[in-house]
Design an enzyme around this catalytic site. Structure first.
Site, PDB file in Angstrom:
ATOM      1  N   HIS A 180       3.268  14.887  -1.040  1.00  0.00           N
ATOM      2  CA  HIS A 180       3.546  13.954  -2.118  1.00  0.00           C
ATOM      3  C   HIS A 180       2.179  13.584  -2.832  1.00  0.00           C
ATOM      4  CE1 HIS A 180       6.350  11.082  -3.887  1.00  0.00           C
ATOM      5  NE2 HIS A 180       5.193  10.335  -3.812  1.00  0.00           N
TER       6      HIS A 180
ATOM      7  N   ASP B 243      -2.096   1.723  -9.989  1.00  0.00           N
ATOM      8  CA  ASP B 243      -1.062   1.182  -9.366  1.00  0.00           C
ATOM      9  C   ASP B 243      -1.081   1.557  -7.805  1.00  0.00           C
ATOM     10  OD1 ASP B 243       1.699   0.611  -8.291  1.00  0.00           O
ATOM     11  OD2 ASP B 243       2.337   2.894  -8.911  1.00  0.00           O
TER      12      ASP B 243
ATOM     13  N   HIS C 227      11.945   9.497  -6.485  1.00  0.00           N
ATOM     14  CA  HIS C 227      12.179   8.888  -5.079  1.00  0.00           C
ATOM     15  C   HIS C 227      13.402   9.446  -4.461  1.00  0.00           C
ATOM     16  CE1 HIS C 227      10.687   4.759  -3.979  1.00  0.00           C
ATOM     17  NE2 HIS C 227       9.689   5.519  -4.124  1.00  0.00           N
TER      18      HIS C 227
ATOM     19  N   GLU D 248       9.015  10.695 -12.157  1.00  0.00           N
ATOM     20  CA  GLU D 248       8.492  10.972 -10.950  1.00  0.00           C
ATOM     21  C   GLU D 248       9.840  10.733  -9.877  1.00  0.00           C
ATOM     22  OE1 GLU D 248       5.835   9.817  -8.511  1.00  0.00           O
ATOM     23  OE2 GLU D 248       4.023   9.730  -9.906  1.00  0.00           O
TER      24      GLU D 248
ATOM     25  N   GLN E 276       5.543  -3.186  -2.953  1.00  0.00           N
ATOM     26  CA  GLN E 276       5.826  -3.103  -4.379  1.00  0.00           C
ATOM     27  C   GLN E 276       5.141  -4.006  -5.181  1.00  0.00           C
ATOM     28  OE1 GLN E 276       7.990  -0.139  -5.649  1.00  0.00           O
ATOM     29  NE2 GLN E 276       6.800   0.068  -3.914  1.00  0.00           N
TER      30      GLN E 276
ATOM     31  N   HIS F 247      14.016  11.109  -0.997  1.00  0.00           N
ATOM     32  CA  HIS F 247      14.023  10.529   0.349  1.00  0.00           C
ATOM     33  C   HIS F 247      14.384   9.223   0.623  1.00  0.00           C
ATOM     34  CE1 HIS F 247      11.889  14.530   2.196  1.00  0.00           C
ATOM     35  NE2 HIS F 247      13.102  14.755   1.230  1.00  0.00           N
TER      36      HIS F 247
END
Length: 784
Positions: free
Chosen positions: A50, A269, A96, A94, A315, A98
């Site tokens: 990843h 980020d 997400h 991008e 996050q 899984h």
């Protein structure tokens, strides 16, 4: 102060971090000692597929990445292109996947949050979001739960944050049962004079932690995303992050305000791998090092240890490098927005990441070992296509049951068309997009479901940008992938993905500019999986070169596999999703797919309805939705891309729209000609009289090939009758024989009536039953 020496880890402990035995040996060699637990975790996430693309990086090198409009290419948080008139567009996609399989709502929501941060980290304000979604069959209760949760999560985060979700695609196939694909794309308009990069610089410059607090949520998310799903994956809920869109809305405002001060040297980020990723990538890109003190990190849980701090993917967090002496100026901005902001480290000359905890060094690793000089696996590609593909290619339409001018067996062609419109992958996604706020910010020019691509108006974000008060330019965006095509022939299928994305943009009148891609595949460690990945990358690279749409970045998501009923690993269909953006010069001339006025002429650009065009590499029932839905067969070769004709057809469509000749345009895609015509009727709530002008009897092809064969380089357009002569003259010059006048648009009271010839009617359906099947297909399957 030094790192506490550790004894060697057991094979089980090493495997738990996603590290292979030979990789652990390399780690020991690089450090000159065994790592401690925190360091092992850092290597585990940073050396995951990843984060470091260790199986795909050699393949990605063949992508074209430069062009006259490219301002920022791969390697940063998002790509940036120059769209003229002072506008600079940041965009990226991008995955997400899984997390969404384990916790659908939060997995999808934080996927949206993550891609939005990628955009505003560059100094751009998000102006639109899209998504590409794949699920198993809606007949399955688990799929319905995942589907509901994912859509709700996307809606929640985007709506609360205040970004319009303007487009996307949704497919359903048993190949995705238990392993959905959730790919989120975002676009942003640069709001700062300078593009913000992520490479740290300036020895002694402070490193700021800003945004939310750190907790234990999202632990090891990068490693989790790089492993095959199994029954035990349900225990990995701590690897799924929890998002707060309202806090992120404050974060974007604070970040953009901070960037405008000029005091921010670099920004990153905290996405996958959190503090580990942001510190190591910023250091490696800048050729410097970073010291970072975990004791200064704001937390929301007690008793956390370095391993948890470093691997947490909580996050709405960012890392800044600030100009020395101006850190308080930035801290004050974030405090005004109710956010955390502390100096937690500094830039150092030694190119290492040094982590402190409770006054001692908790981890010390060369930055490039984590973020640059990572393992690379150049695997051998199969010399011959695998058996499943060779067997599929042997399929021929001759294997199908006989059909006639009246229908397929006991089913009329009316019934076959209704069945296809009721297929969830073809049917309207209205149930999905009605949950999204697609008009917030008041710039959405084309609403979801109205056209083949989304269109958003461009408005100046900084005083010196823009083209004046008319706001007459826009950007178009689409996401596309026919994964069945790619499964049956990864090389040709991938080329078709790029071609259709460009065709979608052309149908609204936009010039294709650039691409971001999301490569969703199974395990690269299996010969078939790597062959699919390698062949698809080869096809994407070739097509992007031809369409002059460089790749500015994206995402690779591998190990997308679940267990079948017998407990055997089953990979998803290879799904290389392409997000493409295009420039709309005049928003007044944007086209949608619905007919505009009764009496308008209908034309087919590209391969005409001619028996000689069928059963060719370019127009076929192979890999079609008709073959899958009506005959439960996935076989044949997908349509091959005719690059020359594809480019000419798209150019003709764009030129016709720019001249004001074309009033509607729609790509012929899944379901072929009949489905495309029906969709034009449904969008406009108008019928159409279509004359295919076929010979009295078909000897060289079947009736289902005429109606439902699929292939590229086909666009249906409508033109006002008074302009037909000028339009046809242009078509003859541009396309030669590759166009056909099909008929005329009817009124709201007329049906879709398709004639093979004056004596033979194939399809005759009112718009109401077409609309019912199309609009309510998904809802019907959710009510059980």
């Amino acid at each position: 102060m030094s790192v506490i020496s550790e004894a060697p880890f057991s094979p089980e402990e090493i495997a738990d971090e996603g590290i292979k035995p030979e990789e652990y040996t390399e780690i020991v060699n690089r450090l000159g000692r065994h790592p401690n637990k925190a360091e092992l975790g850092m290597f585990g996430v940073m050396w995951s597929e990843h984060c470091c693309y260790k199986n795909s990086r050699p393949l990605l090198k063949q992508f074209p990445t430069e062009g006259k409009r490219i301002l920022v290419g791969p390697g940063e948080n998002a790509g940036v292109v120059d769209v003229g008139n002072g506008f600079r567009l940041a965009f990226k996609i991008e995955s997400h996947n899984h997390p969404s399989a384990v916790e659908p709502f939060q997995g999808a929501a934080t996927g949206v949050g993550g891609i939005l941060r990628d955009i505003f980290t560059m100094g751009a304000r998000p102006i639109a979001a899209l998504n590409s979604l794949r699920f198993g069959s809606l007949e399955d209760a688990r799929t319905r739960r995942i589907f509901n949760g994912v859509v709700a999560g996307i809606a929640h985060y985007g709506n609360c944050f205040g970004v319009p979700t303007v487009g996307g695609e949704v497919y359903f196939d048993r190949a995705y049962s238990g392993n959905p694909l959730v790919n989120a794309m975002a676009l942003g308009l640069m709001e700062t004079p300078e593009i913000i990069k992520s490479g740290a610089s300036g020895i002694g410059n402070p490193v700021l932690y800003v945004g939310s607090t750190t907790g234990r949520d999202g632990m090891g998310g990068a490693s989790f995303a790089s492993a095959e799903l199994s029954d035990a994956s349900m225990d990995d809920r701590p690897a799924v992050q929890v998002g707060d869109p309202f806090l992120e809305k404050s974060l974007v405002e604070a970040c953009l305000e901070a960037f405008k001060t000029g005091a921010v040297v670099a920004a990153q980020d905290m996405g996958a791998a959190g503090i580990t990723c942001s510190t190591s990538e910023m250091a490696a890109k800048g050729g410097v090092g970073i010291e970072f003190d975990l004791d200064l990190v704001p937390v929301r849980e007690t008793g956390m240890v370095p391993y948890e701090y470093l691997l947490s993917e909580s996050q709405e967090r960012m890392l800044f490098v600030a100009e020395k002496g101006r850190e308080q100026e930035l801290i004050d901005i974030f405090h005004r927005w109710g956010l955390q902001a502390v100096v937690a480290g500094q830039v150092i000359a030694d190119p290492i990441v040094r982590i402190f905890f409770k006054g001692v060094v908790a981890a010390e690793i060369p930055a490039t070992a984590l973020a640059d000089n990572t393992p690379i696996y150049e695997r051998q590609v199969l010399a011959e296509p695998p058996e499943y593909a060779r067997k599929a290619w042997e399929w021929s339409p001759d294997a199908l049951p006989p059909c006639s001018e009246t229908g397929l067996g006991s089913q009329s062609w009316n019934e076959v068309l209704l069945t296809l419109l009721d297929t969830p992958s073809i049917a309207s996604k209205r149930w999905v997009y009605r949950q999204y706020d697609h008009q917030v910010q008041n710039n959405t020019r084309v609403l979801p479901g109205d056209a083949d691509a989304a269109v958003v108006r461009l408005r100046p974000q900084i005083p010196e940008a823009g083209n004046g008060p008319s706001y007459n330019t826009g950007v178009a965006a689409t996401v596309d992938c026919n994964s069945r095509y790619v499964y049956l022939n990864p090389y040709e299928g991938a080329k078709a993905v790029v071609a259709e994305a460009a065709r979608n943009l052309s149908c609204v009148g936009a010039e294709p500019l650039a691409v971001t891609d999301n490569l969703n595949f199974g395990s690269p460690e299996k010969p078939i999986g790597y062959w699919q990945l390698a062949e698809a990358c080869r096809g994407l690279a070739e097509a992007c070169e031809v369409f002059e749409t460089p790749v500015t970045g994206g995402n690779v998501s591998l190990y997308n596999e679940t267990l079948d009923a017998q407990g055997n690993p089953q990979p998803i269909y290879p799904t290389p999703v392409v997000g493409m953006v295009g420039l709309v010069e005049d928003l007044q001339k944007v086209c949608t797919q619905g007919w505009q006025a009764e009496g308008d002429r209908i034309y087919l650009l590209g391969y005409s309805v001619n028996p000689q065009n069928y059963r060719t590499p370019h127009l076929t029932l192979g890999a079609s939705e008709y073959l899958a839905a009506l005959h439960q067969t996935v076989a044949g070769q997908p349509p091959f891309v005719d690059f020359d004709l594809e480019r000419r057809v798209q150019a003709a469509c764009r030129y016709g729209i720019a001249q004001g000749w074309i009033r509607s345009a729609h790509d012929c895609a899944e379901g072929g000609l009949a489905v495309a015509l029906a969709e034009c009727c449904i969008s406009s709530q108008r019928g159409a009289e279509i004359h295919l002008n076929l010979p009295q009897s078909l000897s060289d092809c079947r009736w289902d090939e005429v109606l439902f064969a699929e292939g590229g380089a086909r666009i249906i357009v409508s033109v006002e009758g008074d302009r037909a002569a000028t339009w046809e003259s242009y078509l003859q010059e541009q396309l030669g024989s590759h166009w056909q006048c099909l008929g005329r648009v009817g009124s709201a009271d007329t049906p879709l009536h398709v004639f093979a010839n004056p004596e033979l009617s194939l399809i005759n359906l009112n718009v109401a039953p077409l609309s019912d099947r199309y609009y309510n297909a998904i809802e019907r399957r959710l009510v059980v």
